[in-house]
Design a protein around this motif. Structure first.
Motif, PDB file in Angstrom:
ATOM      1  N   THR A   1      27.988  29.520  12.901  1.00  0.00           N
ATOM      2  CA  THR A   1      28.838  30.268  13.820  1.00  0.00           C
ATOM      3  C   THR A   1      28.361  31.717  13.852  1.00  0.00           C
ATOM      4  N   GLU A   2      28.856  32.456  14.805  1.00  0.00           N
ATOM      5  CA  GLU A   2      28.510  33.876  14.883  1.00  0.00           C
ATOM      6  C   GLU A   2      28.895  34.607  13.601  1.00  0.00           C
ATOM      7  N   ALA A   3      30.079  34.311  13.095  1.00  0.00           N
ATOM      8  CA  ALA A   3      30.553  34.969  11.869  1.00  0.00           C
ATOM      9  C   ALA A   3      29.663  34.610  10.678  1.00  0.00           C
TER      10      ALA A   3
ATOM     11  N   THR B   1      26.360  36.480  10.999  1.00  0.00           N
ATOM     12  CA  THR B   1      26.546  37.895  10.672  1.00  0.00           C
ATOM     13  C   THR B   1      26.663  38.086   9.164  1.00  0.00           C
TER      14      THR B   1
ATOM     15  N   CYS C   1      17.890  37.728  15.166  1.00  0.00           N
ATOM     16  CA  CYS C   1      18.985  38.021  14.250  1.00  0.00           C
ATOM     17  C   CYS C   1      19.771  39.267  14.702  1.00  0.00           C
TER      18      CYS C   1
ATOM     19  N   THR D   1      22.334  42.121  15.417  1.00  0.00           N
ATOM     20  CA  THR D   1      23.468  42.653  14.655  1.00  0.00           C
ATOM     21  C   THR D   1      24.524  43.263  15.576  1.00  0.00           C
ATOM     22  N   ASP D   2      24.146  43.552  16.807  1.00  0.00           N
ATOM     23  CA  ASP D   2      25.098  44.086  17.777  1.00  0.00           C
ATOM     24  C   ASP D   2      26.033  42.948  18.203  1.00  0.00           C
ATOM     25  N   PRO D   3      27.348  43.109  17.980  1.00  0.00           N
ATOM     26  CA  PRO D   3      28.294  42.032  18.291  1.00  0.00           C
ATOM     27  C   PRO D   3      28.262  41.580  19.754  1.00  0.00           C
ATOM     28  N   GLU D   4      28.034  42.497  20.676  1.00  0.00           N
ATOM     29  CA  GLU D   4      27.989  42.120  22.091  1.00  0.00           C
ATOM     30  C   GLU D   4      26.755  41.272  22.407  1.00  0.00           C
TER      31      GLU D   4
ATOM     32  N   LEU E   1      25.064  39.473  20.211  1.00  0.00           N
ATOM     33  CA  LEU E   1      25.247  38.208  19.511  1.00  0.00           C
ATOM     34  C   LEU E   1      26.178  37.289  20.293  1.00  0.00           C
ATOM     35  N   ALA E   2      27.261  37.840  20.810  1.00  0.00           N
ATOM     36  CA  ALA E   2      28.210  37.039  21.598  1.00  0.00           C
ATOM     37  C   ALA E   2      27.547  36.481  22.856  1.00  0.00           C
TER      38      ALA E   2
ATOM     39  N   TYR F   1      25.140  33.624  21.883  1.00  0.00           N
ATOM     40  CA  TYR F   1      25.878  32.402  21.549  1.00  0.00           C
ATOM     41  C   TYR F   1      26.532  31.782  22.776  1.00  0.00           C
TER      42      TYR F   1
END
Length: 125
Positions: free
Chosen positions: A45-47, A50, A97, A99-102, A104-105, A108
């Motif tokens: 998962t994304e979490a 991370t 890999c 690291t920026d949440p946007e 990564l979202a 995914y």
């Protein structure tokens, strides 16, 4: 019949046999679905990605390159492009890999869209 017409007939029969055998190399939808579920389960998962950071990503790159070959051949030509795109997307996520949440979202989300396309193709098969 002449030798030439016999040779032509042999070529045509051989081509027909080969054409008929081409589809036999593909697994059934049910058999491939088991493989698909297993390979898709390798994507965290994304979490989880991370939390695992670069170390997890590096492990995934090697794992994906080793295991994703199991996804081919697919049950039908209609799935080939989506499966190729999905494997490339999963590998890209692990390789980059992000690291920026946007970012990564978004990565995914693209992976989930491809999964939905593959699942729909299986359901239609």
């Amino acid at each position: 019949m002449t030798i030439r017409s016999l040779a032509l007939a042999a070529v045509l029969v051989g081509a027909g046999v080969l054409a008929g055998c081409g589809g036999d190399d593909r697994p059934s939808d049910a058999a491939w679905s088991v493989i698909w579920d297993g390979e898709r389960g390798l994507v965290p998962t994304e979490a989880e990605l991370t939390a695992g950071g670069r170390e997890l990503c590096d492990e995934l790159v090697g794992l994906y390159r080793e295991r994703f070959d199991d996804l081919t051949p697919t049950p039908s030509e209609g799935l080939d492009d989506a499966v190729d795109a999905w494997t490339e997307q999963a590998e890209q996520i692990a390789f980059e890999c992000p690291t920026d949440p946007e970012i990564l979202a978004a990565e995914y989300e693209a992976l989930r869209r491809l999964e939905a396309e593959i699942d729909a193709g299986l359901a239609a098969g």
